[in-house]
Scaffold this active site. Structure first.
Site, PDB file in Angstrom:
ATOM      1  N   LEU A  93      30.367  13.541 -17.397  1.00  0.00           N
ATOM      2  CA  LEU A  93      28.639  15.134 -17.619  1.00  0.00           C
ATOM      3  C   LEU A  93      28.987  16.558 -17.314  1.00  0.00           C
ATOM      4  O   LEU A  93      28.557  17.221 -17.575  1.00  0.00           O
ATOM      5  CB  LEU A  93      28.038  14.040 -16.902  1.00  0.00           C
ATOM      6  CG  LEU A  93      27.183  12.789 -17.241  1.00  0.00           C
ATOM      7  CD1 LEU A  93      27.019  12.293 -15.841  1.00  0.00           C
ATOM      8  CD2 LEU A  93      26.104  12.597 -17.918  1.00  0.00           C
ATOM      9  N   TYR A 182      28.945  27.017 -27.858  1.00  0.00           N
ATOM     10  CA  TYR A 182      28.476  25.570 -26.984  1.00  0.00           C
ATOM     11  C   TYR A 182      29.073  25.004 -27.279  1.00  0.00           C
ATOM     12  O   TYR A 182      30.335  23.769 -27.367  1.00  0.00           O
ATOM     13  CB  TYR A 182      27.282  25.855 -26.091  1.00  0.00           C
ATOM     14  CG  TYR A 182      26.940  24.158 -25.917  1.00  0.00           C
ATOM     15  CD1 TYR A 182      27.413  23.786 -24.330  1.00  0.00           C
ATOM     16  CD2 TYR A 182      25.974  23.240 -26.560  1.00  0.00           C
ATOM     17  CE1 TYR A 182      27.072  22.538 -24.161  1.00  0.00           C
ATOM     18  CE2 TYR A 182      25.571  22.101 -26.410  1.00  0.00           C
ATOM     19  CZ  TYR A 182      25.918  21.671 -24.632  1.00  0.00           C
ATOM     20  OH  TYR A 182      25.059  20.581 -23.738  1.00  0.00           O
TER      21      TYR A 182
HETATM   22  N1  LIG Z   1      20.194  16.752 -20.994  1.00  0.00           N
HETATM   23  C1  LIG Z   1      20.477  16.768 -22.372  1.00  0.00           C
HETATM   24  O1  LIG Z   1      19.539  16.400 -23.248  1.00  0.00           O
HETATM   25  C2  LIG Z   1      21.743  17.131 -22.565  1.00  0.00           C
HETATM   26  C3  LIG Z   1      21.736  16.861 -24.011  1.00  0.00           C
HETATM   27  C4  LIG Z   1      23.034  17.234 -24.733  1.00  0.00           C
HETATM   28  C5  LIG Z   1      24.140  16.885 -24.170  1.00  0.00           C
HETATM   29  N2  LIG Z   1      23.776  17.422 -22.732  1.00  0.00           N
HETATM   30  C6  LIG Z   1      25.065  16.759 -21.699  1.00  0.00           C
HETATM   31  O2  LIG Z   1      25.325  15.619 -21.220  1.00  0.00           O
HETATM   32  C7  LIG Z   1      25.929  15.927 -20.115  1.00  0.00           C
HETATM   33  C8  LIG Z   1      25.379  16.826 -18.829  1.00  0.00           C
HETATM   34  O3  LIG Z   1      24.024  16.956 -19.492  1.00  0.00           O
HETATM   35  P1  LIG Z   1      22.767  17.353 -17.768  1.00  0.00           P
HETATM   36  O4  LIG Z   1      21.579  17.231 -19.043  1.00  0.00           O
HETATM   37  O5  LIG Z   1      22.764  16.606 -16.474  1.00  0.00           O
HETATM   38  O6  LIG Z   1      23.064  18.436 -17.561  1.00  0.00           O
HETATM   39  P2  LIG Z   1      23.455  18.938 -16.101  1.00  0.00           P
HETATM   40  O7  LIG Z   1      23.052  20.583 -15.721  1.00  0.00           O
HETATM   41  O8  LIG Z   1      21.763  18.267 -14.897  1.00  0.00           O
HETATM   42  O9  LIG Z   1      24.337  17.958 -14.940  1.00  0.00           O
HETATM   43  C9  LIG Z   1      25.403  18.903 -15.335  1.00  0.00           C
HETATM   44  C10 LIG Z   1      26.704  18.775 -14.026  1.00  0.00           C
HETATM   45  O10 LIG Z   1      27.998  18.970 -14.064  1.00  0.00           O
HETATM   46  C11 LIG Z   1      28.205  19.599 -12.765  1.00  0.00           C
HETATM   47  N3  LIG Z   1      29.634  20.502 -12.523  1.00  0.00           N
HETATM   48  C12 LIG Z   1      29.201  21.110 -13.820  1.00  0.00           C
HETATM   49  N4  LIG Z   1      30.873  21.859 -14.385  1.00  0.00           N
HETATM   50  C13 LIG Z   1      31.778  20.871 -12.984  1.00  0.00           C
HETATM   51  C14 LIG Z   1      32.225  20.654 -12.833  1.00  0.00           C
HETATM   52  N5  LIG Z   1      33.872  22.523 -12.675  1.00  0.00           N
HETATM   53  N6  LIG Z   1      33.087  20.433 -11.871  1.00  0.00           N
HETATM   54  C15 LIG Z   1      32.042  19.958 -10.857  1.00  0.00           C
HETATM   55  N7  LIG Z   1      31.405  19.564 -11.292  1.00  0.00           N
HETATM   56  C16 LIG Z   1      30.534  20.118 -12.128  1.00  0.00           C
HETATM   57  C17 LIG Z   1      27.756  20.541 -12.673  1.00  0.00           C
HETATM   58  O11 LIG Z   1      27.385  21.096 -11.665  1.00  0.00           O
HETATM   59  C18 LIG Z   1      25.780  19.356 -13.247  1.00  0.00           C
HETATM   60  O12 LIG Z   1      25.082  18.527 -11.320  1.00  0.00           O
HETATM   61  C19 LIG Z   1      26.860  17.392 -20.327  1.00  0.00           C
HETATM   62  O13 LIG Z   1      28.220  17.620 -20.828  1.00  0.00           O
HETATM   63  C20 LIG Z   1      25.623  18.136 -21.388  1.00  0.00           C
HETATM   64  O14 LIG Z   1      25.683  19.084 -22.051  1.00  0.00           O
HETATM   65  C21 LIG Z   1      22.825  16.781 -22.305  1.00  0.00           C
HETATM   66  O1  LIG Z   2      10.797  28.993 -22.374  1.00  0.00           O
HETATM   67  C1  LIG Z   2      11.060  28.810 -23.454  1.00  0.00           C
HETATM   68  C2  LIG Z   2      11.857  27.984 -24.001  1.00  0.00           C
HETATM   69  C3  LIG Z   2      13.148  27.771 -25.097  1.00  0.00           C
HETATM   70  N1  LIG Z   2      12.013  27.666 -26.259  1.00  0.00           N
HETATM   71  C4  LIG Z   2      12.826  26.941 -26.711  1.00  0.00           C
HETATM   72  O2  LIG Z   2      12.704  25.560 -26.908  1.00  0.00           O
HETATM   73  C5  LIG Z   2      13.658  25.311 -28.023  1.00  0.00           C
HETATM   74  C6  LIG Z   2      14.878  24.404 -27.369  1.00  0.00           C
HETATM   75  O3  LIG Z   2      15.219  24.498 -25.979  1.00  0.00           O
HETATM   76  P1  LIG Z   2      16.100  24.254 -24.972  1.00  0.00           P
HETATM   77  O4  LIG Z   2      15.596  22.924 -24.548  1.00  0.00           O
HETATM   78  O5  LIG Z   2      16.023  25.207 -23.892  1.00  0.00           O
HETATM   79  O6  LIG Z   2      17.711  23.967 -25.497  1.00  0.00           O
HETATM   80  P2  LIG Z   2      17.991  23.541 -26.889  1.00  0.00           P
HETATM   81  O7  LIG Z   2      17.257  22.061 -27.390  1.00  0.00           O
HETATM   82  O8  LIG Z   2      18.219  25.125 -28.522  1.00  0.00           O
HETATM   83  O9  LIG Z   2      19.789  23.141 -26.753  1.00  0.00           O
HETATM   84  C7  LIG Z   2      19.556  22.116 -25.899  1.00  0.00           C
HETATM   85  O10 LIG Z   2      19.834  21.004 -26.605  1.00  0.00           O
HETATM   86  C8  LIG Z   2      20.818  19.876 -26.402  1.00  0.00           C
HETATM   87  C9  LIG Z   2      21.230  20.417 -25.002  1.00  0.00           C
HETATM   88  O11 LIG Z   2      22.883  20.699 -25.330  1.00  0.00           O
HETATM   89  C10 LIG Z   2      21.999  20.173 -24.031  1.00  0.00           C
HETATM   90  O12 LIG Z   2      20.428  20.340 -23.246  1.00  0.00           O
HETATM   91  C11 LIG Z   2      21.043  21.767 -24.851  1.00  0.00           C
HETATM   92  O13 LIG Z   2      22.148  23.210 -25.690  1.00  0.00           O
HETATM   93  C12 LIG Z   2      14.593  26.133 -28.791  1.00  0.00           C
HETATM   94  O14 LIG Z   2      13.944  26.143 -30.103  1.00  0.00           O
HETATM   95  C13 LIG Z   2      14.031  27.609 -27.165  1.00  0.00           C
HETATM   96  O15 LIG Z   2      14.578  28.595 -27.995  1.00  0.00           O
HETATM   97  C14 LIG Z   2      11.291  28.704 -25.952  1.00  0.00           C
HETATM   98  O16 LIG Z   2      10.786  28.823 -27.255  1.00  0.00           O
HETATM   99  N2  LIG Z   2      10.786  28.834 -24.774  1.00  0.00           N
END
Ligand SMILES: NC(=O)c1ccc[n+]([C@@H]2O[C@H](COP(=O)([O-])OP(=O)(O)OC[C@H]3O[C@@H](n4cnc5c(N)ncnc54)[C@H](O)[C@@H]3O)[C@@H](O)[C@H]2O)c1
Ligand SMILES: O=c1ccn([C@@H]2O[C@H](COP(=O)(O)OP(=O)(O)O[C@H]3OC[C@](O)(CO)[C@H]3O)[C@@H](O)[C@H]2O)c(=O)[nH]1
EC number: 4.1.1.35
Length: 386
Positions: A93, A182
């Site tokens: 993650l 990303y």
């Molecule tokens: N939350 C979402 O909706 C969402 C959407 C799309 C993708 N993802 C993917 O899911 C995964 C987890 O997302 P999340 O929302 O829990 O994010 P998050 O930032 O809360 O969790 C990521 C964790 O990884 C740890 N981390 C980062 N780099 C590290 C390193 N070098 N060594 C050890 N630990 C490290 C951070 O400290 C953090 O606790 C990510 O890969 C993210 O890209 C999440």
């Molecule tokens: O104060 C704010 C913050 C954000 N926005 C707009 O909301 C849209 C969603 O933003 P956010 O949830 O920050 O991120 P994204 O959906 O764009 O991207 C995430 O999706 C999955 C993930 O990979 C991991 O969580 C991440 O990249 C966006 O349109 C912002 O511009 C706002 O209006 N005001």
């Protein structure tokens, strides 16, 4: 917990999971689920553990012998391979995954999402270990429909916007739009994992989360994160509501998202963990296609829900418009619309999301209010006094 069976009626054997990024938002919910509902062991790897402290202490907790925290930065720690070898399954993650970083820290973003994930994939492949890797819905980028004229009737046709794992193209903007650093890094690591599966027999599952939200997501600036930090939208809007300031709509808040409750999404991950024969070799969208809103609608709904759970009236001007350049800086760009196709996960794992957007916001904003309202009040009165 005894006598648990998988989707094919086979007894589920306890396994050891090396969970990298276990201290983050998704990791903390996954650890909670694994500790409370399964017999599995977790080697929890992260640089932080604040969000899983309640699972690690005190030592008298029922699952104390099933979870161990390892404070490791996977960029530069030789203990990682040993932990992967000790485990049956690795879940990765770890990532930089907040959009505010993609265009302002593109190198860190690319290193975190591609380079740092390479040894994890390599150790799993070389040691014959199963890998569940977290990618993102952002790999789809923009929809095909986004390139049609605004008034084209084809924009209403799902073929132009529903995102399918095995059919949809990945459409990113130009290189100077560093927002896509990303998505591009995530796409390349997906391709590498797929190739390790094809050429070297790596057993893998790729997860593409579609905006999972809930308690413990990110931080509230100035309370449990940097004052100038910009978290994801749920925490940005929560922060605005807690401080009684207008919610900022980037470029008019016209982008659309589907939001899923973290607890629904974690059910899907547990099915992947416990049904390897059905999950291996697959890439799964995990989202809730029924919870689509524009960001403006999200802001309006959050304002209403927060008013209900806090008992406070909403402010006179609940939202303001802000340009993406002002809010995120140069190089920002956006995904226009994100509706996940659910065919593959439904067929393989029989999973469907359950919670409506209103209900998930109600439980999440109740948590935000309970956790932060008092701290914000104190911080604001301190600032006013100085
Ligand atoms: N939350 C979402 O909706 C969402 C959407 C799309 C993708 N993802 C993917 O899911 C995964 C987890 O997302 P999340 O929302 O829990 O994010 P998050 O930032 O809360 O969790 C990521 C964790 O990884 C740890 N981390 C980062 N780099 C590290 C390193 N070098 N060594 C050890 N630990 C490290 C951070 O400290 C953090 O606790 C990510 O890969 C993210 O890209 C999440
Ligand atoms: O104060 C704010 C913050 C954000 N926005 C707009 O909301 C849209 C969603 O933003 P956010 O949830 O920050 O991120 P994204 O959906 O764009 O991207 C995430 O999706 C999955 C993930 O990979 C991991 O969580 C991440 O990249 C966006 O349109 C912002 O511009 C706002 O209006 N005001």
């Amino acid at each position: 917990m005894g006598g648990r069976v998988d989707l094919d009626g086979n007894q589920i054997k306890p396994i050891t999971i090396c969970m990298i990024g276990a201290g983050g938002f998704i990791g903390s919910h996954l650890c909670e689920k694994l500790m409370s509902e399964t017999p599995h062991k977790v080697l929890a790897v992260d640089v932080y553990n604040d969000k899983i402290k309640h699972l690690l202490e005190p030592a008298t907790l029922a699952w104390a012998d099933r979870i161990q925290f390892h404070r490791i930065n996977i960029k530069n720690d030789s203990r990682l391979e040993g932990l992967i070898k000790m485990a049956d399954l690795t879940i990765n993650l770890a990532a930089i995954c907040t959009p505010a970083d993609y265009n302002t820290r593109p190198l860190d973003t690319i290193y975190s999402n591609f380079i740092d994930a390479l040894p994890v994939v390599k150790y799993c492949s070389e040691n014959g270990k199963r890998l569940i890797h977290f990618s993102t819905c952002e790999v789809y980028g923009k929809t095909i429909g986004a390139f049609l004229p605004k008034d084209s009737p084809l924009r209403q046709d799902p073929a132009y916007y529903v995102l399918k794992e095995d059919e949809s193209p990945c459409i990113f903007g130009p290189i100077e739009k560093q927002r896509w650093s990303y998505a591009c890094a995530k796409q390349l690591i997906e391709r590498l994992i797929y190739a390790e599966g094809a050429e070297n027999g790596l057993e893998f599952t790729i997860v593409r989360p579609f905006n999972w939200i809930g308690p413990r997501m990110d931080f509230i600036p100035g309370i449990d994160g940097p004052s100038e930090g910009v978290p994801r939208v749920l925490a940005c809007f929560s922060n605005n509501l807690l401080r009684r300031e207008p919610l900022k709509l980037v470029d008019g808040g016209e982008s659309q998202r589907t939001f899923i409750y973290i607890k629904d999404a974690i059910e899907a991950v547990l099915l992947m963990i416990e049904n390897p024969a059905r999950a291996n070799g697959h890439t799964f969208n995990v989202g809730n296609p029924n919870n689509e809103v524009t960001v403006r609608q999200l802001a309006e709904m959050m304002t209403q829900v927060y008013s209900k759970v806090s008992g406070e009236s909403s402010i006179e001007t609940p939202t303001i418009d802000v340009s993406s350049k002002e809010f995120y800086g140069e190089g920002y760009d956006d995904s226009d619309k994100r509706i996940p196709d659910m065919t593959i996960i439904n067929k393989q794992l029989g999973w469907n999301p359950k919670t409506s957007l209103w209900d998930l916001l109600e439980s999440t904003l109740t948590y935000q209010h309970r956790t932060y309202a008092e701290a914000i009040k104190q911080a604001m009165s301190k600032t006013a006094a100085n």
